[in-house]
Design a protein around this motif. Structure first.
Motif, mmCIF file in Angstrom:
data_model
loop_
_atom_site.group_PDB
_atom_site.id
_atom_site.type_symbol
_atom_site.label_atom_id
_atom_site.label_comp_id
_atom_site.label_asym_id
_atom_site.label_seq_id
_atom_site.Cartn_x
_atom_site.Cartn_y
_atom_site.Cartn_z
ATOM 1 N N GLU A 205 39.973 33.315 37.840
ATOM 2 C CA GLU A 205 39.543 33.575 36.372
ATOM 3 C C GLU A 205 38.107 34.025 36.597
ATOM 4 O OE1 GLU A 205 40.384 30.261 33.806
ATOM 5 O OE2 GLU A 205 42.488 30.643 34.003
ATOM 6 N N TYR A 207 35.391 32.175 37.787
ATOM 7 C CA TYR A 207 34.563 31.001 37.664
ATOM 8 C C TYR A 207 33.993 30.386 39.132
ATOM 9 C CZ TYR A 207 35.250 30.201 32.750
ATOM 10 O OH TYR A 207 35.593 30.482 31.286
ATOM 11 N N LYS A 223 30.942 31.923 34.752
ATOM 12 C CA LYS A 223 31.775 32.638 34.835
ATOM 13 C C LYS A 223 31.127 34.094 35.415
ATOM 14 C CE LYS A 223 35.721 35.266 33.078
ATOM 15 N NZ LYS A 223 36.787 35.361 31.866
ATOM 16 N N ASN A 225 30.843 37.807 36.123
ATOM 17 C CA ASN A 225 31.381 39.045 35.598
ATOM 18 C C ASN A 225 30.565 40.338 36.015
ATOM 19 O OD1 ASN A 225 32.885 40.933 33.831
ATOM 20 N ND2 ASN A 225 31.514 40.540 31.936
#
Length: 774
Positions: A205, A207, A223, A225
């Motif tokens: 995901e 993280y 997180k 991105n």
């Protein structure tokens, strides 16, 4: 000559143009080479970290596979076996596994329905059939999501493997590994990394699951991105591309906001991504080194140009320094200071203008100070006037509020009193009706007596209990005392007299009566004396309840309980006699047989000749027989120690404590005055209680020291066992599942003894046993 000419702007501008041309030429030559070296460096570091993590996961997979095919775990999930018979072996196996593998923090064994049947963390009975570790384990080794431990805060990774019995799925083994130390050692190792280079790990995901070099508290909280993280998730997690495919590094903005050159490596087992990033500025460091070289040449040229310009601009620089010092004095508040530069150039003109401005500023400052003092004086006077006016107004307002509040409270009191009297008159009538309705329909016999002893009210239940109607009692107030059984007449009359004289209820009493048919009934009687405001006795209100059925049931329970105690004592005596007989048979017959066998083997060894291989085999057989003899002696002692029958209780306890210390490593201290009972059954009970208590210490207490005290106090023998373990809650001691404590109570009860158990969390447990000496 003006100021611009003196500064020599033209030579400096020419040097800057030459440097710019040189820098462009150097960057063009080195850019390609530097980028290729950096790309190869990034890919190599990402691959190395990914291989180390895959080796770590392989170790976890091997542990799970080895344990899942263990015969112990197959038996605990096999429906053909009774799990309670092998639960100790399973617990010992899991404890040994955790001891030899410090990174394992928890082991759960689930049956084929997903129910926990064995656990190192007291989770037996939990239904985990909906957990992904259970459903995915059927397909093969499965790694769960990495998460933080609620107790330690460290990272935990669960690994599950199917347990098969006779090639049929029978359950799942789930192992929880503490991976934080190993992952951090792999990912934070700075060997071979640049100053700004960072390698970190993300889950599917995005993280962070390893520490950040640049930010704190990011594990499973931050997180990522970025371009490389999104590319890793899109190619491998969502599109399921090859995990080992080469990734071309790209330039992008990192999660810290820096411009970096980065690549990634995918780990398919856990769907993690290894991200390697290199600050673009450090990647271009060789180019910057070349720029520094060019700047050095440029500095040399500047020095030469500056030296020539210094000779020209010396006078100008001195004037500027003098002007700067004058400005600093003015900033400090010295408005009387004058710069005083008398040259005719631009600096001299600026100096004279500055001195004139300073003079005007001083004059304005003096005027402002005078005006400020006058204004402050007027503000203080006006503030004092307003304060006095406000205080007067506030006093008047408070006085008015107090008067209005008193009037309002008095009005409300009068209204409330009127309403209360009206409601009381209405409620009185309704209450009397409700009381009679309730009393006549209740199961109990309700009554009211006047101070003269006459009935003012009787409920209809009196006829059901005694067989006499309410009219019979109204006509004969002494009828109740005539029904009381002769054994209880004095108790009932004293009860009535105590209530009247002491002005206090004396509680409930139970007694027998004869009903109209002559049958005996048990009555639970409760009454309350009634006194007026002056304290004069006005009568009493009471009720009588028929408890005949309850008394009969209590008698049956007492008889049944006594029968169970006698049965337990009988079974215990049978069991101890059987243990004694088996112990003697094992020790006498099997022990003698093994000793004879050992002697025969020794004779055979001495007469076998020079056959070294045969002698070696015989030596092994002798060792096996010796070990078997020791095992037979241990089993015989566990069943019924001969010391208890031959030497008595004290030597038997001392021997058992030594064996307990050898087996567990727990220190002990045995203190006694040499007391022991003349009844061998009492000595045996005390010995078995000690065994049970020390077994609980070994299994549950986690203690380091045990204190055992055996002594006589007047008519009692007292055995006290104290440990310094983790203790337990009172609910655990009183639980019906605590079979050990139940057994201790039953053994002591057959001798009319007493058991006292106290425990404090993290301070230990104390068990005290008191048994009559005679």
């Amino acid at each position: 000559m003006n100021l611009r000419t003196k500064l020599g702007i033209f030579p400096i501008a020419l040097a800057i143009i030459m440097l710019f041309i040189s820098l462009l030429f150097t960057l063009k030559i080195h850019n390609k080479t530097v980028k290729e070296q950096t790309v190869n460096h990034l890919i190599s570091n990402a691959q190395a970290r990914a291989r180390n993590i895959e080796m770590l996961l392989k170790n976890y997979t091997d542990v799970a596979q080895i344990l899942s095919v263990s015969k112990t775990f197959e038996l605990v999930v096999d429906s053909k076996f009774i799990r309670t018979e092998i639960i100790n072996e399973v617990n010992n196996g899991m404890a040994r596994t955790i001891k030899t593998n410090p990174n394992i923090v928890k082991i759960n064994v689930l049956n084929k329905d997903g129910i926990v049947v064995a656990s190192t963390n007291n989770e037996i009975g939990n239904n985990l059939s909906g957990e992904v570790e259970f459903t995915k384990a059927v397909e093969g080794i499965f790694f769960g999501e990495i998460h933080k431990s609620q107790s330690t805060g460290n990272l935990i990774l669960s690994t599950s493997s199917a347990i098969k019995v006779r090639d049929v799925f029978a359950g799942v083994l789930i192992i929880h590994f503490e991976v934080e130390e190993h992952l951090f050692n792999i990912m934070t190792n700075r060997v071979g990394l640049g100053e700004t280079e960072e390698i970190y790990l993300v889950n599917k995901e995005g993280y962070l699951i390893t520490p950040s070099k640049f930010k704190d508290d990011t594990i499973l909280e931050k997180k990522i991105n970025t371009e490389q993280v999104n590319l890793c998730i899109m190619e491998h997690v969502e599109s399921n591309l090859m995990p080992k495919m080469d990734e071309i590094p790209t330039v992008y903005i990192s999660y810290t906001g820096r411009k970096v050159l980065g690549t990634h490596r995918y780990i398919s087992e856990t769907q993690w991504g290894v991200i390697a990033e290199f600050d673009i500025r450090e990647a271009n460091k060789p180019i910057r080194d070349n720029i520094v070289l060019m700047l050095s040449i440029f500095v040399v040229l500047i020095i030469i140009t500056t030296t020539v310009g210094f000779l020209i601009t010396r006078n100008t620089i001195l004037q500027i320094i003098k002007f700067q010092k004058g400005t600093e004095e003015i900033m400090k508040g010295n408005l009387d200071h004058k710069v005083g530069i008398k040259s005719t150039d631009e600096i001299g003109i600026l100096s004279r203008s500055f001195d004139a401005m300073t003079s005007k500023l001083k004059t304005a400052q003096n005027k402002l100070l005078n005006y400020t003092e006058d204004l402050e004086s007027k503000v203080k006077e006006r503030t004092a006037e307003l304060k006095m006016q406000f205080e007067e107004s506030e006093k008047q307002r408070l006085a008015n509020l107090i008067i209005m509040k008193d009037l309002d409270a008095k009005t409300k009191e009068l209204k409330a009193e009127i309403n209360e009297r009206e409601l009381a008159e209405k409620d009185l009538g309704r209450s009397e009706y409700k009381f009679r309705l309730l009393a006549n329909n209740t199961y109990d016999w309700e009554y009211w007596l006047s101070s003269e002893g006459k009935y003012l009210f009787l409920s209809k239940a009196c006829e059901r209990i005694t067989g006499y109607s309410t009219d019979d009692f109204y006509q004969n107030p002494d009828l109740f005392f005539s029904l009381v059984h002769p054994d209880y007449v004095d108790m009932v009359r004293n009860h009535y007299n105590d209530e009247e004289e002491k002005h206090l209820p004396v509680g409930k009493i139970e007694f027998q009566i004869h009903d109209r048919n002559g049958d005996i009934r048990w009555i639970e009687h409760n009454c309350i004396p009634v006194f007026n405001e002056e304290g004069n006795f006005m009568g009493r209100r009471g009720n009588n309840r028929d408890i005949t059925e309850r008394k009969q049931a209590e008698e049956k329970v007492k008889k049944a309980h006594k029968l169970l105690e006698e049965l337990y004592q009988h079974q215990n005596n049978i069991r101890e006699n059987e243990r004694k007989a088996v112990s003697r048979e094992i020790h006498d017959e099997l022990g003698q047989f093994l000793s004879a066998l050992k002697i025969d083997l020794g004779w055979t060894k001495d007469n076998v000749g020079d056959r070294a291989d045969v002698k070696k085999k015989i030596n092994g057989m002798i060792s096996t027989v010796s070990e078997t003899i020791r095992t037979v002696q241990r089993i015989s002692s566990d069943l019924r120690p001969g010391l208890l029958d031959d030497l008595g209780l004290v030597p038997a306890i001392e021997w058992y404590c030594q064996k307990f210390h050898q087996r567990t490593g727990i220190e002990y201290n045995f203190v006694t005055d040499g007391t022991q009972a003349s009844d061998e059954n009492k000595n045996l009970a005390l010995y078995r209680i000690l065994q049970e208590a020390l077994t609980n210490v070994m299994r549950h207490a986690k203690a380091k020291h045990v204190e055992i005290n055996l002594h006589r106090s007047k008519e009692f023998i007292i055995l006290k066992i104290t440990d310094d373990g983790i203790g337990m809650k009172m609910e655990q001691i009183q639980s019906s599942k605590s079979l050990g404590f139940i057994g201790i109570h039953e053994r002591v009860k057959q001798f009319n003894g007493k058991v006292y158990i106290t425990s404090t969390i993290n301070k230990g447990t104390i068990i005290s046993i008191k048994i009559p000496f005679d």
